[in-house]
Motif scaffolding. Structure first.
Motif, mmCIF file in Angstrom:
data_model
loop_
_atom_site.group_PDB
_atom_site.id
_atom_site.type_symbol
_atom_site.label_atom_id
_atom_site.label_comp_id
_atom_site.label_asym_id
_atom_site.label_seq_id
_atom_site.Cartn_x
_atom_site.Cartn_y
_atom_site.Cartn_z
ATOM 1 N N GLU A 65 0.841 -1.211 -0.323
ATOM 2 C CA GLU A 65 0.185 -0.418 -0.415
ATOM 3 C C GLU A 65 0.742 1.499 0.168
ATOM 4 O O GLU A 65 1.961 1.352 0.592
ATOM 5 N N ALA A 66 0.161 2.219 -0.441
ATOM 6 C CA ALA A 66 1.002 3.674 -1.029
ATOM 7 C C ALA A 66 1.121 4.519 0.622
ATOM 8 O O ALA A 66 0.233 3.946 1.946
ATOM 9 N N PRO A 67 2.188 5.094 0.897
ATOM 10 C CA PRO A 67 2.471 6.226 2.082
ATOM 11 C C PRO A 67 1.499 6.459 2.558
ATOM 12 O O PRO A 67 0.437 7.452 1.749
ATOM 13 N N GLY A 68 0.989 6.465 3.849
ATOM 14 C CA GLY A 68 -0.246 7.020 4.288
ATOM 15 C C GLY A 68 -1.970 6.401 3.674
ATOM 16 O O GLY A 68 -3.382 6.782 4.454
ATOM 17 N N ALA A 69 -1.461 4.826 3.009
ATOM 18 C CA ALA A 69 -3.351 4.560 2.779
ATOM 19 C C ALA A 69 -3.162 3.889 4.663
ATOM 20 O O ALA A 69 -2.636 3.718 5.754
ATOM 21 N N THR A 70 -4.953 3.903 4.258
ATOM 22 C CA THR A 70 -5.126 3.050 6.141
ATOM 23 C C THR A 70 -6.050 1.571 5.413
ATOM 24 O O THR A 70 -6.871 1.234 6.796
ATOM 25 N N VAL A 71 -6.275 1.702 4.361
ATOM 26 C CA VAL A 71 -7.198 -0.437 3.692
ATOM 27 C C VAL A 71 -6.235 -1.255 3.720
ATOM 28 O O VAL A 71 -5.030 -1.094 3.224
ATOM 29 N N LEU A 72 -6.351 -2.469 4.552
ATOM 30 C CA LEU A 72 -4.981 -3.268 4.094
ATOM 31 C C LEU A 72 -5.996 -4.589 3.265
ATOM 32 O O LEU A 72 -7.288 -4.672 3.399
ATOM 33 N N VAL A 73 -5.507 -4.561 2.246
ATOM 34 C CA VAL A 73 -6.249 -5.439 1.130
ATOM 35 C C VAL A 73 -5.435 -6.902 0.845
ATOM 36 O O VAL A 73 -4.005 -7.063 0.845
ATOM 37 N N ASP A 74 -6.283 -8.020 0.545
ATOM 38 C CA ASP A 74 -5.733 -9.207 0.397
ATOM 39 C C ASP A 74 -6.457 -9.296 -0.816
ATOM 40 O O ASP A 74 -7.630 -8.976 -1.537
ATOM 41 N N ARG A 75 -5.367 -9.872 -2.142
ATOM 42 C CA ARG A 75 -5.751 -9.549 -3.190
ATOM 43 C C ARG A 75 -6.306 -10.839 -4.291
ATOM 44 O O ARG A 75 -7.021 -11.077 -4.903
ATOM 45 N N VAL A 76 -6.404 -11.933 -2.858
ATOM 46 C CA VAL A 76 -7.234 -13.155 -3.482
ATOM 47 C C VAL A 76 -7.997 -13.539 -3.018
ATOM 48 O O VAL A 76 -9.537 -13.411 -4.134
ATOM 49 N N GLY A 77 -8.545 -13.146 -1.762
ATOM 50 C CA GLY A 77 -9.795 -13.822 -1.440
ATOM 51 C C GLY A 77 -10.742 -12.641 -0.843
ATOM 52 O O GLY A 77 -12.250 -12.729 -0.215
ATOM 53 N N GLY A 78 -10.525 -11.651 -1.517
ATOM 54 C CA GLY A 78 -10.800 -10.022 -0.924
ATOM 55 C C GLY A 78 -11.033 -10.176 0.630
ATOM 56 O O GLY A 78 -11.836 -9.027 0.408
ATOM 57 N N LEU A 79 -10.031 -10.222 0.983
ATOM 58 C CA LEU A 79 -10.433 -9.609 2.381
ATOM 59 C C LEU A 79 -9.980 -8.069 2.895
ATOM 60 O O LEU A 79 -8.712 -7.636 2.230
ATOM 61 N N ARG A 80 -10.099 -7.405 3.679
ATOM 62 C CA ARG A 80 -9.767 -6.199 4.153
ATOM 63 C C ARG A 80 -9.814 -5.736 5.647
ATOM 64 O O ARG A 80 -10.524 -6.285 6.146
ATOM 65 N N GLY A 81 -8.849 -4.943 5.380
ATOM 66 C CA GLY A 81 -8.269 -4.595 7.379
ATOM 67 C C GLY A 81 -8.108 -2.786 7.267
ATOM 68 O O GLY A 81 -8.081 -2.429 6.251
ATOM 69 N N ARG A 82 -7.866 -2.739 8.495
ATOM 70 C CA ARG A 82 -7.712 -1.600 8.366
ATOM 71 C C ARG A 82 -5.847 -1.394 8.907
ATOM 72 O O ARG A 82 -5.510 -2.036 9.808
ATOM 73 N N ILE A 83 -5.655 -0.964 8.609
ATOM 74 C CA ILE A 83 -3.800 -0.455 9.062
ATOM 75 C C ILE A 83 -3.786 0.781 9.601
ATOM 76 O O ILE A 83 -4.513 1.577 9.676
ATOM 77 N N GLY A 84 -2.745 -0.160 10.719
ATOM 78 C CA GLY A 84 -3.187 1.081 11.990
ATOM 79 C C GLY A 84 -2.220 1.952 12.007
ATOM 80 O O GLY A 84 -0.970 1.750 11.402
ATOM 81 N N ALA A 85 -3.033 3.207 12.537
ATOM 82 C CA ALA A 85 -1.869 4.590 11.913
ATOM 83 C C ALA A 85 -0.854 4.552 12.186
ATOM 84 O O ALA A 85 0.147 5.260 12.031
ATOM 85 N N ASP A 86 0.168 3.786 13.188
ATOM 86 C CA ASP A 86 1.470 3.613 13.767
ATOM 87 C C ASP A 86 2.738 3.240 12.398
ATOM 88 O O ASP A 86 4.292 2.812 12.622
#
Length: 263
Positions: A65-86
């Motif tokens: 993910e690019a700098p500053g991204a907040t969304v965690l992406v799984d490109r196989v199973g379609g899962l999504r999550g939150r990237i910690g701010a730190d």
């Protein structure tokens, strides 16, 4: 004056040189032939498979993910999550900064895929075979790298951790049966270097085993029953902790990617 003597001596010298070359060549050929035969007589060791061939890829987080991204992406199973701010993202990896062990609660240090039907279907091993592979590096000697569930979770759980930079993976069934894949020689002080490493942890109905950079580690035989919880997936620490009753076990280091397979 006759030149037959010098000429004859020259011919003799040439003949001796040629004979010596012939003998040397035959010797080399004999040695090489013997060596080749010996090599052919020793069968090549069969590589130990890291992942059972019938396991299918169900999720892969590239962590690019690019700098500053907040969304965690799984490109196989379609899962999504939150990237910690730190967590630092730079388009190639996720970097989790240093956190002193047992120093407090820092929820933004972790990235979390929340509990949900799709997550549970893909990353709960159930009764079957399951594997997790991760590329990471750290110079620290502490922390949980990835896990779904944690101690006291109903339904069991699994985790990959980094105690004393001797990584291990643990699978615990709903009935408490536990098996751990560990680094060979850790009791005698074996540790991984601070550089990049690729770990694969496999759990089957009969055993648990870890591979480090393609090298098999000791296999722990025995069943772990059913692992089927309703907990989130977290990277670099526990998703639920208070640093008093429940430690947070934050991991500090870099993770390049992580993938999951199951039957």
């Amino acid at each position: 004056m006759s030149t037959d003597g010098p000429a004859r001596r020259g011919l003799v010298l040439v003949a001796l040189v040629a004979l010596a070359a012939l003998v040397l060549g035959v010797g080399v050929l004999v040695v090489r032939t013997a060596y080749d035969a010996r090599e052919r007589s020793v069968p090549a060791a069969e590589p130990t498979p890291q992942v059972p061939p019938d396991l299918r890829l169900v999720a892969r987080f590239e962590l690019d993910e690019a700098p500053g991204a907040t969304v965690l992406v799984d490109r196989v199973g379609g899962l999504r999550g939150r990237i910690g701010a730190d967590v630092v993202t730079d388009g190639r990896r996720h970097t989790h900064p240093w956190v002193e062990p047992h120093s407090g609660v820092f929820p933004e240090h972790t990235s979390v895929v929340p509990a949900g039907r799709r997550l549970h279907r893909l990353l709960n091993p159930g009764r079957g075979s399951f594997s997790v592979t991760i590329r990471y590096r750290t110079r620290h000697r502490f922390g949980n790298i990835a896990q779904k569930g944690q101690g006291e979770a109903r339904g069991g759980y699994w985790k990959l951790e980094n105690p004393e930079r001797a990584p291990r993976c643990m699978f615990r069934g709903a009935d408490g049966r536990t098996r751990t894949g560990y680094l060979e020689g850790f009791e005698a002080g074996a540790r991984l270097s601070p550089g990049w490493h690729t770990l694969t942890c496999v759990r089957t109905p009969e055993w648990v085993q870890m591979w480090v950079d393609g090298q098999p580690q000791p296999r722990a035989y025995g069943p772990t029953g059913v692992i089927r919880n309703r907990e989130p997936l977290s990277f670099a620490g526990k998703s639920s902790c208070d640093a008093v009753r429940v430690t947070c076990d934050y991991f500090s280091g870099r993770i390049a990617w992580i993938e999951f397979r199951r039957d």
